[in-house]
Each structure stands twice: as C-alpha cells, then as structure tokens.
Enzyme design. Structure first.
Site, short mmCIF file in Angstrom:
data_model
loop_
_atom_site.label_atom_id
_atom_site.label_comp_id
_atom_site.label_asym_id
_atom_site.label_seq_id
_atom_site.Cartn_x
_atom_site.Cartn_y
_atom_site.Cartn_z
N GLY A 24 -8.17 -22.85 14.94
CA GLY A 24 -9.56 -22.81 14.52
C GLY A 24 -9.97 -21.68 13.61
O GLY A 24 -11.08 -21.71 13.09
N HIS A 83 -0.02 -3.61 5.31
CA HIS A 83 -0.37 -2.21 5.05
C HIS A 83 -1.10 -1.60 6.24
O HIS A 83 -2.24 -1.95 6.52
CB HIS A 83 -1.23 -2.12 3.80
CG HIS A 83 -1.69 -0.74 3.47
ND1 HIS A 83 -0.85 0.34 3.47
CD2 HIS A 83 -2.91 -0.26 3.12
CE1 HIS A 83 -1.53 1.43 3.13
NE2 HIS A 83 -2.78 1.09 2.92
N HIS A 125 -13.18 -28.14 22.98
CA HIS A 125 -14.00 -27.41 22.02
C HIS A 125 -15.45 -27.28 22.48
O HIS A 125 -16.13 -26.33 22.12
CB HIS A 125 -13.96 -28.10 20.66
CG HIS A 125 -14.56 -27.29 19.55
ND1 HIS A 125 -15.38 -27.82 18.60
CD2 HIS A 125 -14.46 -25.97 19.26
CE1 HIS A 125 -15.77 -26.87 17.76
NE2 HIS A 125 -15.23 -25.74 18.14
N GLY A 166 0.84 -1.19 0.00
CA GLY A 166 0.00 0.00 0.00
C GLY A 166 0.87 1.23 0.00
O GLY A 166 2.11 1.15 -0.04
N SER A 167 0.24 2.39 0.08
CA SER A 167 1.00 3.64 -0.04
C SER A 167 2.01 3.83 1.08
O SER A 167 3.08 4.41 0.86
CB SER A 167 0.03 4.82 -0.07
OG SER A 167 -0.79 4.84 1.09
N GLU A 214 3.87 1.71 2.36
CA GLU A 214 5.01 0.81 2.20
C GLU A 214 5.87 1.17 0.99
O GLU A 214 6.88 0.52 0.73
CB GLU A 214 4.53 -0.64 2.04
CG GLU A 214 3.89 -1.22 3.28
CD GLU A 214 2.50 -0.68 3.52
OE1 GLU A 214 2.30 -0.06 4.58
OE2 GLU A 214 1.64 -0.82 2.64
N GLU A 221 -4.54 -9.81 2.99
CA GLU A 221 -3.50 -9.88 4.01
C GLU A 221 -3.51 -11.18 4.82
O GLU A 221 -2.45 -11.64 5.25
CB GLU A 221 -3.62 -8.67 4.95
CG GLU A 221 -3.18 -7.36 4.33
CD GLU A 221 -4.25 -6.65 3.52
OE1 GLU A 221 -4.03 -5.52 3.08
OE2 GLU A 221 -5.35 -7.26 3.33
#
Length: 526
Positions: free
Chosen positions: A397, A71, A278, A26-27, A29, A48
């Site tokens: 999970g 980003h 669980h 993105g900008s 980076e 991502e």
C-alpha cells in the site's frame, strides 16, 4: 596480496552474480565508489525510494537479491516507504548505507546516523553496523544469505565511510539451499482433507509466483477441481486468470471474504495472507463448517493467522508433496465466472475502456505493473494475467512503488507496461529519468482523473464525501515526461486511444502515455 574492504566486498558481489548496483550517492559513499569496477553497472535514481523500488523490480525479474547503495541517515529515511513495501512483499534486497567516519561518531557529526542498525527496523529481516572495518565483508556475506533465505526480504548494513580502505580478508560465497518440505504429518492432514472434500478451494498468494510454483499449483487445482482465488490486494499473480477454475481476487473485507468462500468445506491458502483487510467489519472469519489450512514459508505469518491449521514449508516443495498425496475424485466444477461486457466506447474515456484497449494491444511477453488503486477491481476484471511473473504491484500500500519497479523490472530484460494513477505517479515521477538514461523498455500509462480517487472512495464509505486534499488539478504529465527526456503523448478521445496505445507499446525505449479519464462507478472495497 593485501585486500581492502572494498576489494573483498566487490569480489563477493561478483561471486554472487551481481552485475548491477542501484544507488543515489552522497559524501559518505564516496570511498566505496572510488575506482568503481567497470563490470558493475551503477543505476542512478534521483530519490532514494526510487532507487529501492527499481532494485526491487530488478530483483523480482532476476530472482537474485539486488544491491542498493543509500546515503547515511537522510537517504535511508527517504527510502523507508519503499523498504516497507519490499519487506511486506518479500523482495530480497541488500541495502548498504554510508555512515560517517568512525573516529567522529562519538561527537554526533554532520550526516551521521544515530543507531543505524535500529533505524530501518522492523521492515528489514536483519540489520547491522559492524564493530570493526575488517568485519564488513563477512557482514555483507551474512546479509546475502539472510536476504535469500525464505521468507526472502530486505537486509540492511551500515558502513562507516573510512572502512572501505582498511585491510580485510576476502570471503567465500556459500550456497543457500532454499527449499524445505513441511512436516509430513501436517501435509498428510492437508492432503486427507482435500481428498475427502466435497468442494475444495485454494487461495493463492504472491508466494506461488515468488517460488516458481505456478505449474504445481495449477496441477493441484485441476486434480481437485478446486475453485481458485487470489489473496486480497495481492502484489503478484500466481495462477492463470483465464483458467476455468479461477474465481478472481478476494476483497480485503472480512464479510466479503466469508461470502466468497461460502459453500467450500476445505480451504487451503498457498503462499497467501488470506486475512489481509483494508477496512474493518465485525463477524466470523470463515463460513460455518469450513476447515482452513495455511501453507507458507514464513513462521511469523502463520503464527498471526486467527483461525486454521498451518504447515511451515516452502511453496513449491509443499505443493509438490501434496500432489503425491491427494486423491483425484469426480467433483462438479465451480460455476463459470461471470464474463465482463466490453465497455461502451464513448467520450470522455473511463478506465474500463482503457483496460479493454490495453488487453487487446498487450504483447504476449509483457510484464504488467499496476499502481492505480481506485481502478484495481476493473483492471483485474478486464486484463487477465496468465503467464508466470506477468503481474507486479504493491501488496502493501505505500504509493510510489509502481514507476520504479517497472523500470527495474524492464532493466532485468523484458518489456514492461506500467499502469499508474496520476496521484501514485507523483510519488516517484523521477523514475522516468532513470528509464530514459538506461533506455528501459517500459511504457507508462498514466490514468489522470485529477485526484486521489481511492481516498475519495473510502471517504464516501465512511460518510465523508468531501475529503480535503484529494484534488490534483493541472498536472501535465506529457510535459513532465518530455522534461525528463521521455517522449510522451496525451490521448484526446476514445478514437485516439488504439493508435496512441500502439505507438506507446512500439517505442524503442520508454514512452509515457497520459490518458485523461472520468470515474464511473466507485467500487473499491464495498
């Protein structure tokens, strides 16, 4: 010679053996990526969480902390489900996120992250945004050491975008020696209990695979003639599942764990979380008269255990020490594990038939990545994993882990077979595009039962047989694959399955095989 932050950081990464960076740019980076070094491969993921999952697969394949470029705030937010998995599964990742220009931060500018070091917590081991640009290289070096120190895991660094061009000093790579041996008296107590045990049992967790302790654990089990279980919902295997002492995967329910351990007077967990539940069931944690010991490198995990004595140690070092202390004695071997009859060959297909065919066709050196929650018990029963590092899944999970982990693991240098449910695959189907772009040797086997069957199963357990939002009709996975540039094929019948699977496994690069199935008996966590 004048160094910039960019020079110092990339120099450190090279010294640490990094040759691949996973990212979605993105900008904030762009200044980091200017004049990108030719010796670093940039692996682009289209979302991502895919980026983090692929980096995690690569890290588990190479044994090194992978580097991930994210980003700013939005990108980090998208990634957090995968960061959660990486943290719980102890995968070492260095997450470097962009941030807006320092001079604008007081005005809360567009794309800026508020409290960036706090945002990914508690699912990172360490996080920071350095106060000064010149502190960034040192923070990168510290992040590396923290990520690789047991228990390993993800770390996070936020870097304002204008820092990359500022002057900074290079930083040297310092060795991180990972192994440490537990308290001698504690290990002696474990050894004495095992030596005197009538019917010992080992519970193996992903820490064995992560620490390369398979051979030592197998030697210990054989010396003791101990039954061996894997922890509930383990993200990795750590013991040869065709071994005569192997008993299976423990279920994530308290009373079923207690029943499985009945008759064992001494139980030792090795790099494992025994009490990973669980669904809730009341009652004791252990059978009457059973003594429990835990061996692991994570003090927080050991402190959380409700019963049992703990020894803080890295797995391989601790087990190797036990081998020098335990005494062999004649014991009756645990009863043979019941075999599984071949699934009836019939149409429509069910998951058991697919797993039988996969077991027959699976290359000996392949790594299996699984994310088909409603079929996990059948998978483990029919596709035993015997080689170290041969199995990966999420032990935590958050869905969407399987496809990108498979791609990243394949990019680390081996053929991967990814068995994934239709519901799970749609969380991260973009990973197929990355596999195509880098010609990753991965075969995707999508089990399409038209819904979130694991949720339905648990709904039935909770007397809610008609759970809304669990039907997924009309998804064409072969068309999706072709649209992303990946060849694909749909299995039409049981007669078509062997040839289709052979073609998918022989493909030069990625291939997606869609297998429509019906669900047989729902067995999850009963």
């Amino acid at each position: 010679m004048t160094f910039t932050v960019r020079d110092a950081v990339f120099g450190f990464l090279r010294d640490a053996g990094v040759d691949t960076v996973f990212g979605n740019p993105g900008s904030t980076e762009l200044r980091m990526m200017r004049d990108w070094p030719g010796d670093l491969t940039y692996v682009l993921g289209l979302q991502e969480s895919v980026v983090v999952g692929a980096a995690a697969g690569h890290a588990m394949g190479t044994g090194r902390a992978a580097v991930v470029s994210l980003h700013s705030a939005g990108g980090v937010g998208h990634a957090l489900g995968a960061v959660f998995n990486a943290f719980r599964d102890r995968v070492p990742l260095r997450l470097i996120a962009g941030q807006q220009t320092r001079a604008m931060l007081s005005t809360r500018p567009f794309l800026a992250a508020d409290e960036p070091a706090t945002f990914p917590r508690p699912y990172v081991k360490w996080s920071a945004q350095p106060d000064r640009a010149e502190d960034v290289p040192g923070a990168v070096a510290e992040a590396y050491r923290v990520a690789m120190t047991p228990p390993r895991g993800p770390v996070f660094l936020s870097v304002p975008e204008d820092d990359w061009d500022r002057a900074a000093e290079p930083v040297a790579l310092r060795a991180v020696h990972h192994d440490f041996v537990g308290d001698p008296a504690g290990l002696r107590a474990v050894a004495d209990a095992l030596s005197g045990s009538r019917s010992p049992c080992l519970v193996i967790g992903p820490g064995v695979d992560d620490d390369g302790a398979h051979a030592a654990v197998t030697d210990l089990a054989e010396r003791l003639t101990a039954a061996v279980w894997l922890e509930p919902l383990s993200g990795r295997s750590g013991f040869p599942e065709s071994h005569r002492l192997f008993r299976g995967f423990l279920p994530p329910v308290r009373d079923r764990i207690r029943a499985a351990l009945a008759g064992h007077d001494v139980v030792v967990t090795v790099g494992a979380a025994l009490f990973k539940f669980h669904v809730h069931v009341d009652g004791p944690f252990l059978p009457d008269g059973t003594r429990l010991f835990h061996l692991d490198c994570d003090p927080a995990l050991l402190a959380r255990q409700p019963v049992g004595d703990s020894v803080l140690t890295t797995v391989r070092a601790g087990v190797s020490t036990l081998l020098t202390l335990v005494s062999a004695r004649d014991r009756a071997a645990p009863p043979a594990r019941p075999g599984v009859e071949p699934a009836p060959v019939r149409d429509p297909l069910d998951a058991a038939q697919v797993f039988d065919a996969l077991r027959a066709a699976l290359p000996a050196d392949a790594v299996v990545v699984e994310e088909a929650p409603s079929h996990r018990e059948a998978f483990h029963a029919r596709v035993p994993i015997d080689r170290p590092g041969g199995f990966l899944t999420t032990g935590s999970g958050a869905l969407g882990w399987g496809l990108p982990v498979a791609v990243g693991r394949a990019l680390a240098g081996t053929r991967v077979v990814c068995v994934v449910g239709d519901g799970s695959s749609m969380y991260s189907i973009q990973a197929v595009w990355t596999a195509v772009r880098h010609r990753a040797p991965v075969t995707f086997v999508v089990l399409n039962n038209g819904g979130y069957e694991a949720v339905k199963q648990l709904g039935r357990r909770l007397s809610s047989p008609a759970t809304p939002g669990t039907e997924l009709p009309g998804i064409d996975f072969v068309a999706l694959a072709w649209g992303l540039g990946c060849p694909g094929r749909r299995v039409r019948s049981c007669a078509d399955l062997p040839d289709a699977l052979a073609a998918a496994l022989a493909a030069d690069g990625p291939f997606l095989l869609e297998v429509p199935i019906v669900d047989a008996v729902a067995t999850a966590y009963r």
